[in-house]
Scaffold this active site. Sequence first.
Site, PDB file in Angstrom:
ATOM      1  N   GLY A  15       0.830  -1.197   0.000  1.00 58.22           N
ATOM      2  CA  GLY A  15       0.000   0.000   0.000  1.00 58.22           C
ATOM      3  C   GLY A  15       0.867   1.249   0.000  1.00 58.22           C
ATOM      4  O   GLY A  15       0.592   2.205   0.722  1.00 58.22           O
ATOM      5  N   GLY A  19      -0.318   8.018   0.328  1.00 53.22           N
ATOM      6  CA  GLY A  19      -0.580   8.103   1.764  1.00 53.22           C
ATOM      7  C   GLY A  19       0.613   7.750   2.637  1.00 53.22           C
ATOM      8  O   GLY A  19       1.769   8.014   2.303  1.00 53.22           O
ATOM      9  N   GLY A  21       1.879   4.852   3.442  1.00 51.65           N
ATOM     10  CA  GLY A  21       2.780   3.857   2.857  1.00 51.65           C
ATOM     11  C   GLY A  21       3.828   4.490   1.958  1.00 51.65           C
ATOM     12  O   GLY A  21       5.011   4.122   1.988  1.00 51.65           O
ATOM     13  N   TYR A 170     -13.985  -2.008  11.032  1.00 53.16           N
ATOM     14  CA  TYR A 170     -12.648  -1.464  10.753  1.00 53.16           C
ATOM     15  C   TYR A 170     -11.802  -1.511  12.032  1.00 53.16           C
ATOM     16  O   TYR A 170     -10.703  -2.053  12.054  1.00 53.16           O
ATOM     17  CB  TYR A 170     -12.751  -0.031  10.230  1.00 53.16           C
ATOM     18  CG  TYR A 170     -11.402   0.636  10.007  1.00 53.16           C
ATOM     19  CD1 TYR A 170     -10.702   0.433   8.818  1.00 53.16           C
ATOM     20  CD2 TYR A 170     -10.827   1.465  10.973  1.00 53.16           C
ATOM     21  CE1 TYR A 170      -9.469   1.031   8.603  1.00 53.16           C
ATOM     22  CE2 TYR A 170      -9.593   2.060  10.774  1.00 53.16           C
ATOM     23  CZ  TYR A 170      -8.915   1.841   9.581  1.00 53.16           C
ATOM     24  OH  TYR A 170      -7.695   2.432   9.383  1.00 53.16           O
TER      25      TYR A 170
END
Length: 302
Positions: A15, A19, A21, A170
């Site tokens: 990922g 963002g 990552g 989540y």
Amino acid sequence: MHLHDMTGKTALITGSTAGIGLETARGLAEQGASVILVGNDHARAQQAAQDIRAGAGHDRVSAFTADLTSLHGLIRLGSRIAERHEALDVLVNNVGMNRPRRELTADGVEKMFAAHVLTPFTLTHLLLPQLKRAGRARVVNLTGGIPGGPIDHDNLLGERRFIGWTFSHYNHTKTMTMALTARLARELRGTGVTANVVYPGHGYTPMNRSTPITAFPRLYRPIAPLILKVVAPLFLSDLTRSARSSVYLAASPEVEGLTGAYFDDRCRRKPLPDSALDERNQSAVWDLCVRLSADALTGTQA
């Protein structure tokens, strides 16, 4: 951010084309590491690699595209990494998603459980030969949201409850990430591979920007727009801060040999929540991952 010499080391970050990552990959590349980016969009992955190369001043940055929630995608990624890299020093399981309703992967697994729990489990096992070969390798798993609540054995895949007044699957899966990491650390003792979990802090990431209000527990929905549209852009847009703890766990000599630990967004060690330390919870999560990944891991070293 403290700089450590990562020259000669190889780090894979999932990922990592946007963002937190992406900033984690950038931070490690700037410390000299060879970096492997993994995302699900080819053009974005290539662009991210190009940007990191320019900033890091070296070209040891490669990009792969894979569907990280698919066991087939993980197997293919694992074999491509194994072909090109004999050893892997760092694996950062960063990929994440927040869905407002229950969705299944191609394998019939709830998507957030797949991304936050099954993928770190499976990818770590697929790449274990490379991690072991590195000598002192590190696995870094990311939690997030508001973790630490109960782990419901009858709802690991969000079958019974997905979002409630204060509950969200989540947060549930991010708590499971912590339980998984604690068990993984125990299973890997004696291999030279450590496993720790970090909280990145809240960032104004592409994932957060695209999260619909319906993904929040009902109690938080009245304030969610204020946080997403006003607070986050003003105060949470510096993603280098959100990536700090991941980079620290991946690179710092201070945590050499440390395993089964939890660090917050300021790189401070914190106790794992009771629900993640409960061995019954760890076993429930671990055993489900073993069952779901069985086909993918057949013939690989456990």
